[in-house]
Design a protein around this motif. Structure first.
Motif, PDB file in Angstrom:
ATOM      1  N   ILE A  65      14.532 149.258  28.370  1.00 30.39           N
ATOM      2  CA  ILE A  65      13.560 148.332  28.943  1.00 30.39           C
ATOM      3  C   ILE A  65      14.176 147.633  30.155  1.00 30.39           C
ATOM      4  CG2 ILE A  65      12.282 146.180  28.565  1.00 30.39           C
ATOM      5  CD1 ILE A  65      12.092 147.070  25.558  1.00 30.39           C
ATOM      6  N   LEU A  66      15.391 147.118  29.978  1.00 32.54           N
ATOM      7  CA  LEU A  66      16.047 146.399  31.067  1.00 32.54           C
ATOM      8  C   LEU A  66      16.393 147.326  32.229  1.00 32.54           C
ATOM      9  CD1 LEU A  66      18.270 143.953  28.992  1.00 32.54           C
ATOM     10  CD2 LEU A  66      16.117 143.451  30.193  1.00 32.54           C
ATOM     11  N   SER A  67      16.709 148.573  31.930  1.00 31.14           N
ATOM     12  CA  SER A  67      16.977 149.553  32.975  1.00 31.14           C
ATOM     13  C   SER A  67      15.723 149.813  33.814  1.00 31.14           C
ATOM     14  CB  SER A  67      17.488 150.851  32.347  1.00 31.14           C
ATOM     15  OG  SER A  67      17.609 151.864  33.305  1.00 31.14           O
ATOM     16  N   ILE A  68      14.595 149.943  33.143  1.00 32.75           N
ATOM     17  CA  ILE A  68      13.329 150.174  33.849  1.00 32.75           C
ATOM     18  C   ILE A  68      12.954 148.943  34.669  1.00 32.75           C
ATOM     19  CG2 ILE A  68      10.854 150.593  33.546  1.00 32.75           C
ATOM     20  CD1 ILE A  68      11.737 152.209  30.960  1.00 32.75           C
ATOM     21  N   ILE A  69      13.175 147.765  34.109  1.00 37.53           N
ATOM     22  CA  ILE A  69      12.888 146.540  34.858  1.00 37.53           C
ATOM     23  C   ILE A  69      13.767 146.459  36.108  1.00 37.53           C
ATOM     24  CG2 ILE A  69      13.037 144.013  34.782  1.00 37.53           C
ATOM     25  CD1 ILE A  69      12.043 144.195  31.866  1.00 37.53           C
ATOM     26  N   ALA A  70      15.001 146.935  36.010  1.00 36.24           N
ATOM     27  CA  ALA A  70      15.870 146.978  37.192  1.00 36.24           C
ATOM     28  C   ALA A  70      15.283 147.901  38.255  1.00 36.24           C
ATOM     29  CB  ALA A  70      17.280 147.429  36.799  1.00 36.24           C
ATOM     30  N   GLU A  71      14.670 149.010  37.829  1.00 38.80           N
ATOM     31  CA  GLU A  71      13.991 149.901  38.776  1.00 38.80           C
ATOM     32  C   GLU A  71      12.779 149.199  39.388  1.00 38.80           C
ATOM     33  OE1 GLU A  71      13.051 153.819  37.213  1.00 38.80           O
ATOM     34  OE2 GLU A  71      14.757 153.682  35.865  1.00 38.80           O
ATOM     35  N   ILE A  72      12.040 148.470  38.568  1.00 39.23           N
ATOM     36  CA  ILE A  72      10.866 147.740  39.043  1.00 39.23           C
ATOM     37  C   ILE A  72      11.275 146.708  40.087  1.00 39.23           C
ATOM     38  CG2 ILE A  72       9.073 146.070  38.352  1.00 39.23           C
ATOM     39  CD1 ILE A  72       8.885 147.681  35.682  1.00 39.23           C
ATOM     40  N   ALA A  73      12.453 146.124  39.926  1.00 38.86           N
ATOM     41  CA  ALA A  73      12.941 145.119  40.876  1.00 38.86           C
ATOM     42  C   ALA A  73      13.025 145.680  42.292  1.00 38.86           C
ATOM     43  CB  ALA A  73      14.294 144.574  40.431  1.00 38.86           C
ATOM     44  N   ARG A  74      13.222 146.980  42.429  1.00 37.48           N
ATOM     45  CA  ARG A  74      13.254 147.606  43.763  1.00 37.48           C
ATOM     46  C   ARG A  74      11.870 147.596  44.409  1.00 37.48           C
ATOM     47  NH1 ARG A  74      16.006 152.483  41.281  1.00 37.48           N
ATOM     48  NH2 ARG A  74      17.939 151.562  40.584  1.00 37.48           N
ATOM     49  N   GLU A  75      10.829 147.592  43.568  1.00 40.98           N
ATOM     50  CA  GLU A  75       9.446 147.576  44.050  1.00 40.98           C
ATOM     51  C   GLU A  75       8.923 146.142  44.209  1.00 40.98           C
ATOM     52  OE1 GLU A  75       7.366 150.427  44.389  1.00 40.98           O
ATOM     53  OE2 GLU A  75       8.998 151.794  43.878  1.00 40.98           O
ATOM     54  N   ASP A  76       9.258 145.293  43.210  1.00 43.83           N
ATOM     55  CA  ASP A  76       8.696 143.938  43.156  1.00 43.83           C
ATOM     56  C   ASP A  76       9.646 143.057  42.355  1.00 43.83           C
ATOM     57  OD1 ASP A  76       7.238 141.610  42.557  1.00 43.83           O
ATOM     58  OD2 ASP A  76       5.331 142.690  42.458  1.00 43.83           O
TER      59      ASP A  76
END
Length: 93
Positions: free
Chosen positions: A39-50
């Motif tokens: 979950i936290l890994s995916i959120i880190a990816e999301i941080a690149r978008e928003d």
């Protein structure tokens, strides 16, 4: 500053709708599996978008609001299906 923090707490399906579908799907799967590292890994990816959305998601995860996040993602999925059906209907005309 408190007002900014409060505004980040109010997640909507529309915010998630703007993310790539595969990213949202992966987050949904990780939430269902209670796989916090993923979950936290995916959120880190999301941080690149928003980065604001990512911070809000991370706060929700830290507060164990998994069910709320799952419901938002499912509402986002329903919106994608509705939009696809509407678009297909226009193509038939």
């Amino acid at each position: 500053e408190q007002e900014a923090a409060e505004s980040r707490v109010a997640l909507t399906p529309e915010q998630l709708f703007l993310l790539p579908e595969g990213m949202v799907s992966a987050l949904h799967d990780a939430l269902l599996r209670l796989d916090e590292p993923r979950i936290l890994s995916i959120i880190a990816e999301i941080a690149r978008e928003d980065d604001v959305l990512a911070a809000t998601l991370k706060a929700a995860v830290k507060n164990y609001n998994y069910e709320h996040l799952i419901n938002l993602i499912e509402a986002t999925d329903a919106q994608r299906i509705s939009d696809a059906a509407e678009s297909a209907g226009r193509d038939d005309e």
